[in-house]
Each structure stands twice: as structure tokens, then as C-alpha cells.
Design a protein around this motif. Structure first.
Motif, mmCIF file in Angstrom:
data_model
loop_
_atom_site.group_PDB
_atom_site.id
_atom_site.type_symbol
_atom_site.label_atom_id
_atom_site.label_comp_id
_atom_site.label_asym_id
_atom_site.label_seq_id
_atom_site.Cartn_x
_atom_site.Cartn_y
_atom_site.Cartn_z
ATOM 1 N N LYS A 58 -0.143 4.087 8.151
ATOM 2 C CA LYS A 58 -0.297 3.435 6.854
ATOM 3 C C LYS A 58 -1.773 3.316 6.465
ATOM 4 C CE LYS A 58 -0.398 -1.554 7.021
ATOM 5 N NZ LYS A 58 0.226 -2.802 7.231
ATOM 6 N N TYR A 59 -2.657 3.145 7.478
ATOM 7 C CA TYR A 59 -4.085 3.065 7.169
ATOM 8 C C TYR A 59 -4.623 4.428 6.750
ATOM 9 C CZ TYR A 59 -3.656 -1.425 9.419
ATOM 10 O OH TYR A 59 -3.267 -2.683 9.736
ATOM 11 N N PHE A 60 -4.149 5.480 7.423
ATOM 12 C CA PHE A 60 -4.604 6.818 7.054
ATOM 13 C C PHE A 60 -4.166 7.161 5.639
ATOM 14 C CE2 PHE A 60 -4.988 7.313 11.609
ATOM 15 C CZ PHE A 60 -6.182 7.991 11.696
ATOM 16 N N GLY A 81 -6.160 5.312 3.195
ATOM 17 C CA GLY A 81 -7.520 5.821 3.127
ATOM 18 C C GLY A 81 -7.591 7.153 2.405
ATOM 19 N N THR A 136 -9.063 0.294 7.583
ATOM 20 C CA THR A 136 -9.016 1.685 7.139
ATOM 21 C C THR A 136 -10.420 2.281 7.054
ATOM 22 O OG1 THR A 136 -7.058 1.162 5.831
ATOM 23 C CG2 THR A 136 -8.196 3.209 5.300
ATOM 24 N N PRO A 185 -6.646 -4.988 6.107
ATOM 25 C CA PRO A 185 -6.214 -3.579 6.092
ATOM 26 C C PRO A 185 -7.265 -2.648 5.513
ATOM 27 C CG PRO A 185 -4.486 -5.010 5.256
ATOM 28 C CD PRO A 185 -5.694 -5.873 5.427
ATOM 29 N N ASP A 222 0.838 -1.185 0.000
ATOM 30 C CA ASP A 222 0.000 0.000 0.000
ATOM 31 C C ASP A 222 0.874 1.236 0.000
ATOM 32 O OD1 ASP A 222 0.808 0.203 2.591
ATOM 33 O OD2 ASP A 222 -0.948 -0.891 3.313
#
Lengths: 303, 288
Positions: free
Chosen positions: A290-292, A295, A224, A220, A19
Motif C-alpha cells: 500500500k505504501y508503494f 508513493g 512512504t 503513512p 489511499d
């Protein structure tokens, strides 16, 4: 439509099985030693400036009351935490926090239950209606919130659910749905079609393939999407302001009401409150970065 | 996937959006041609709402302020966001941590961020920014006068939203191939020439994208105005959305005229986005 194209382009470049964040962490050999150190220290300064409001609110919260509102500011003091005790015991903060958390969790569950299967359908359906519906959903990103929230207000009064958690959850789920669909559709498209096809050859129905093969692999993406749905309850002011009065008030409405009281004694509690909210969020964004990134870059249409 | 399966899976979401987004939007359009007191059925009054708005100085001021604000903030956001993204891209260490810190200001509830941000400019809280300006003999009453209050709102919005622009541009820079830059170096291009002729054209679509999002968001500005300048209508910082709130839910309960403002805002948004949509359209058709 612009946003879809661009965010897809952005993701496309990242598509090498990582990602966006993983790629961002990957150090690309900095060019020349000198400039990269200058850039590093420039970033330190920028980061400090960006954090300055939170640092200042934090100082205000832990200064003794007699020092907190001095001008020029007092720099040496013994930290004390009575503002936090006051916040917890002397105001309705505990109730509001509990309420906001319930609304947040409920809207995560409902929006994932409705949004995930739909996004999966959008990702796998070849017909023309899919993209058209997605673009239509996206149009709502551009509309002012009041264009849907004023009717919500009337309807919630007519239905007798004004100022209840139920009304808030419904409104949050609806307002967040276009973003959620776009984000999750992007994630599901990344998973190879062969996965569900082989599951279905092995005798799964489409729904089983989704539940048993796709969902477990989309951790993931679901995290997110869930995280943004959760945060919406803590961020959204306009919707909550319009639909609540006393019982179902959420954190932003509470903060704004306290700030509007314009009474110096409540300012320190307010500083404690903003610290109590900002610190966890800053930590979460740093650690769950990493999720932000995924997203914001993938959905990229957070409203 | 068969069409039946598609609708079985996506049905609930489509129904939800139809019921809770499309129908309310239709109600808004309908209300904008009605006189709607809260709790009662609307009465059709033709173009009265629009006529009243278009001749109202308060609406005109709010519209002019909102559009000007959106254009200024968007321009600054793109320029500053690009500079920060370049810096971040060049930084030797800790780029991931810096990105996390930047994003925090974007994720913290706007209401809380606006409050904390405005305290830096407020003498009651020791006003560190004011003390800094004192060193240069500059004194500004941020919350009393029109232009300082507007500047404060713009600075807040930049502080809040630049991280988004940084993130997008940074991702674009990371994804750029090295070859064109090396070729430019071989041809003797200097730093500015490389920016101008290689990097910025490559990021063109991302710039468009950031502008579109930024204009849409800035036209909807509401939270920070309510927090930083609660007396917006007297201070000249009233935006279209705070005007809707006052007229439809706070001062008076005129849902009809509030809906008309919403519709005019939608039209304004579309008009401002036309140049960007056209460039996307040309992109999509492969003409440039």
C-alpha cells in the motif's frame, strides 16, 4: 505540468479518505464468473513469468557448483548453501551491505528533516511562488542524472569527499528531494487545514502545530517517503558509480563489479547475492504494497 | 501561511536544491562550451564540443539507438501494460497480491534485476529461454549480435517497467464509473467498441502520463546496458548516457564534451515530449 496534474487527478479520485491501495484491495464485484477465472489464471502465469528471473537466480544459488552451470539445466539436485557462506566470508559483501545501509539510513533522516517541513509549507502556502517552485523541482525529474552528477564528481574531488559516505548521502538527498517534496506535499494536502488552525488557536506556533499535530497524523506519508529514500541507496547505480571507488561502494556498484569480473566461480556468489537482495524486496513490496502504490501513484515521478 | 513562515520552513530544501541541482546544471551548461580535463579549470572553446559531437558517427549511433529504443519500448509498455491492467482488473481473486508481485520487479535494484533477467538468456546459466526456443528449432546468440542484444535490452526494460504502467492504468480502471459502460452495453456495443469508445478515451490522460514518464526514463537508460552488454559501443547498444560515462569518466576524462552530450539529451527529451505537453496544455485549457 503533466505529472503533477495527472498524479493529482489520480489521487483525487482516491481521495475518499483511503489511499490508493485500500481502494485497490476493495473488491469491485467481478462481472461474470467465467472471464474472471480466466483472468485470474492469466495473472498467475504473468506473475510467474515476472518472477522467473529471481526463481532462476535462486536455483543457481542453491545448486551444487557442478550442477549450477550445466546446459541443459539440471533439475534434480541437493540444495546447498555454500554460495551464501562464500558471499558473506569470501567477499567484501558484508562491508558493502553495512555501508549501503548506513548511507540509506542517513539519507532517509536528512531528506525527511529537510523535506517534510518544506512539503508542509508547500501544502499550506497560498502564494503563487509555491506551485512555481514545485514545478521547477519537477523539471529535474526529466533531466539526465549525469547533468548534475558530473559536476558533483568534480566538486567532490575538489572538496576531498570523493569516495566517502558523506558525498553519497548529499548526492542522494539532493537527487531525491524533488520526488520527496511532490509526494509529501500531496500527503499533507490531504489533511484538513482545520487541524493546524485549531492547534494554532489553542496557542501552538506554526512549527509546533506541524510537529505535534500534522507529523503524528502523517505516518503513512512519511513512511512512504522514507521508504523510497531508503531504497534509493540500494537502487541507484549511476550516482554511486560516479562518486565512489573503494571505500564508499554501495550494493549496485558491488554487484556490477562482480558481474564484470566474468569469472564463473564468482557467478554463484553473485546468484546468492541477488537472491539475498531480491527476496527481502519482493516480500517487502508484497506486504508494504500500500505504501508503494501510494508513493508511485502519488509522487509518480520516481527517477 | 505567511510568506515568512513559508520560506522559513521550505528554505533549507530550496537552498539544497539550488546548491545541488541548479548550480550543477549551470556548471553543465557552462562546461558544454569548454574543454574540461578532470581536476582542472575549463577553457572556453566555443561550439567545438557540439561540432565534434554532431559530426561523430559514434554519437549519432548512440542518439539514434536511444531515441528508437525509447519510442519502441514506450509503445510496447503502454499496450502490454494496458492489457495486463485489464486482466488484473477482471481477475477474481488475489488482485492485491498480484499487484505486489508485479511491483517487486519495479523496485528491485535495476542492476540486480538486469543481471538475473539476462541469465535466463545465457547458456552459461543453462539458458532456460534458449532451451525453450530450442523446442521450435530457433537459436539466438543474444549477447553476440546487434539486434538480439537490443531486443534483450528492450525485453528487460519492459519486464522492469511494465508494472508501473499496470499500476497507473489499473488505478484508472478502478476509478471509472460504471454508468458509461452500462450505457454502452445497452446501446449494443461489443467488447472492442467499449474499449475503443469508452475506456481508452477515459484513460487518455493516464496514457499521456505513462508515455511522458516512460520516454524520460528510456532516454536515460544506463544501468541495464552496463550490466547486460558491457561492450555496448562495439555491439551497437550504446546509449547517450553510457556514452557520457565512457567519454567523461572511463575511457577519457573529457567532462566538457560529456556535458555537451547531456545538454543535447535534454533538448532531445524536450523535443520528444512536445506532442504530449501540447495535449496536456489543451486539456488544461479545456479544448480537446
Amino acid at each position: 505540468m503533466t505529472a503533477v496534474d495527472v498524479s493529482r487527478g489520480l489521487l483525487g479520485r482516491r481521495r475518499a479518505r483511503k489511499d490508493a491501495a485500500a481502494a485497490a484491495q476493495q473488491a469491485q464485484g467481478p462481472a461474470k464468473g467465467g472471464t474472471s477465472w480466466v483472468a485470474f489464471w492469466a495473472m498467475v502465469v504473468i506473475a510467474l513469468l515476472m518472477m522467473a528471473p529471481f526463481i532462476w537466480a535462486g536455483l543457481t544459488a542453491v545448486k551444487p557448483f557442478s550442477d549450477a552451470f550445466q546446459n541443459p539445466p539440471v533439475w534434480s539436485f541437493t540444495p546447498q548453501f555454500s554460495a551464501f557462506t562464500e558471499l558473506w566470508k569470501g567477499t567484501t559483501f558484508a562491508k558493502v551491505l553495512g555501508n549501503t545501509t548506513i548511507v540509506a539510513i542517513a539519507s532517509v533522516i536528512v531528506s525527511l528533516l529537510i523535506g517534510a517541513p518544506a512539503a508542509y509549507a508547500f501544502a499550506r502556502y497560498a502564494g503563487r511562488i509555491g506551485p512555481i517552485l514545485l514545478v521547477l523541482a519537477l523539471v529535474f525529474r526529466a533531466l539526465p542524472r549525469f547533468a548534475v552528477v558530473l559536476p558533483f564528481y568534480e566538486a567532490s574531488r575538489a572538496l576531498g569527499i570523493y569516495d566517502t559516505n558523506v558525498a553519497l548521502v548529499i548526492a542522494f538527498v539532493a537527487v531525491n528531494m524533488p520526488f520527496m517534496l511532490l509526494l509529501l506535499t500531496g500527503f499533507f494536502r490531504e489533511l484538513p487545514v482545520e487541524l493546524d488552525e485549531s492547534a494554532m488557536i489553542d496557542g501552538c506556533t506554526r512549527l509546533q502545530a506541524f510537529r505535534k499535530v500534522i507529523v503524528p497524523l502523517s505516518g503513512p506519508g512519511l513512511i512512504t517517503a522514507g521508504m523510497f529514500a531508503f531504497l534509493l541507496a540500494f537502487q541507484e547505480y549511476l550516482v554511486a558509480l560516479t562518486l565512489t571507488q573503494n571505500n564508499a561502494v554501495t550494493i549496485p556498484v558491488f554487484v556490477a563489479a562482480q558481474a564484470g569480473a566474468d569469472d564463473i566461480t564468482t557467478f554463484q556468489t553473485l546468484a546468492a547475492l541477488s537472491l539475498a537482495l531480491a527476496v527481502p524486496i519482493v516480500l517487502i513490496t508484497i506486504f508494504a504494497r500500500k505504501y508503494f502504490v501510494a508513493g508511485l501513484a502519488g509522487g509518480a515521478v520516481k527517477g | 501561511m505567511r510568506t515568512r513562515t513559508f520560506f522559513a520552513l521550505s528554505g533549507p530544501a530550496i537552498a539544497l536544491m539550488a546548491a545541488l541541482l541548479v548550480i550543477p546544471l549551470i556548471a553543465t551548461i557552462q562546461w558544454s562550451f569548454q574543454n574540461v580535463p578532470v581536476g582542472e579549470a575549463g577553457v572556453f572553446n566555443g561550439l567545438d564540443n557540439y561540432r565534434e559531437l554532431l559530426t561523430s558517427p559514434r554519437f549519432r549511433d548512440a542518439a539514434v539507438f536511444t531515441v528508437g529504443f525509447a519510442l519502441v519500448v514506450t509503445t510496447l509498455k503502454v499496450v502490454l501494460g494496458y492489457i495486463v491492467a485489464l486482466t488484473l482488473h477482471k481477475a477474481r481473486h488475489g488482485r492485491a497480491i498480484f499487484l505486489g508481485i508485479l511491483l517487486a520487479t519495479y523496485v528491485v535494484p535495476t542492476v540486480v534485476g538486469a543481471l538475473d533477467f539476462s541469465w535466463l538468456f545465457n547458456d552459461i546459466f543453462g539458458g532456460p529461454v534458449n532451451r525453450f526456443l530450442d523446442l521450435f528449432g530457433v537459436q539466438i546468440d543474444w549477447l553476440v549480435n546487434e539486434w538480439p542484444a537490443r531486443a534483450l535490452l528492450a525485453m528487460h526494460m519492459l519486464w522492469h517497467e511494465i508494472p508501473f504502467a499496470v499500476l497507473i492504468f489499473y488505478a484508472g480502471l478502478q476509478g471509472m464509473p460504471d454508468e458509461p459502460l452500462e450505457a454502452a452495453s445497452l446501446d449494443g456495443a461489443n467488447w472492442f467498441q467499449k474499449q475503443r469508445y469508452v475506456i481508452i478515451p477515459a484513460l487518455g490522460r493516464l496514457v499521456t502520463f505513462v508515455c511522458v514518464i516512460s520516454i524520460m526514463d528510456a532516454l536515460k537508460i544506463f544501468d541495464s546496458i552496463r550490466i547486460i552488454t558491457p561492450a555496448a559501443s562495439q555491439l551497437g547498444t550504446e546509449s547517450l548516457m553510457t556514452y557520457v560515462f565512457q567519454i567523461a569518466l572511463n575511457d577519457s576524462y573529457r567532462l566538457g564534451i560529456g556535458s555537451a552530450v547531456n545538454l543535447l539529451t535534454i533538448i532531445l527529451t524536450l523535443v520528444l515530449l512536445i506532442p504530449f505537453l501540447r495535449s496536456t496544455w489543451r486539456d488544461a485549457r479545456g479544448i480537446s
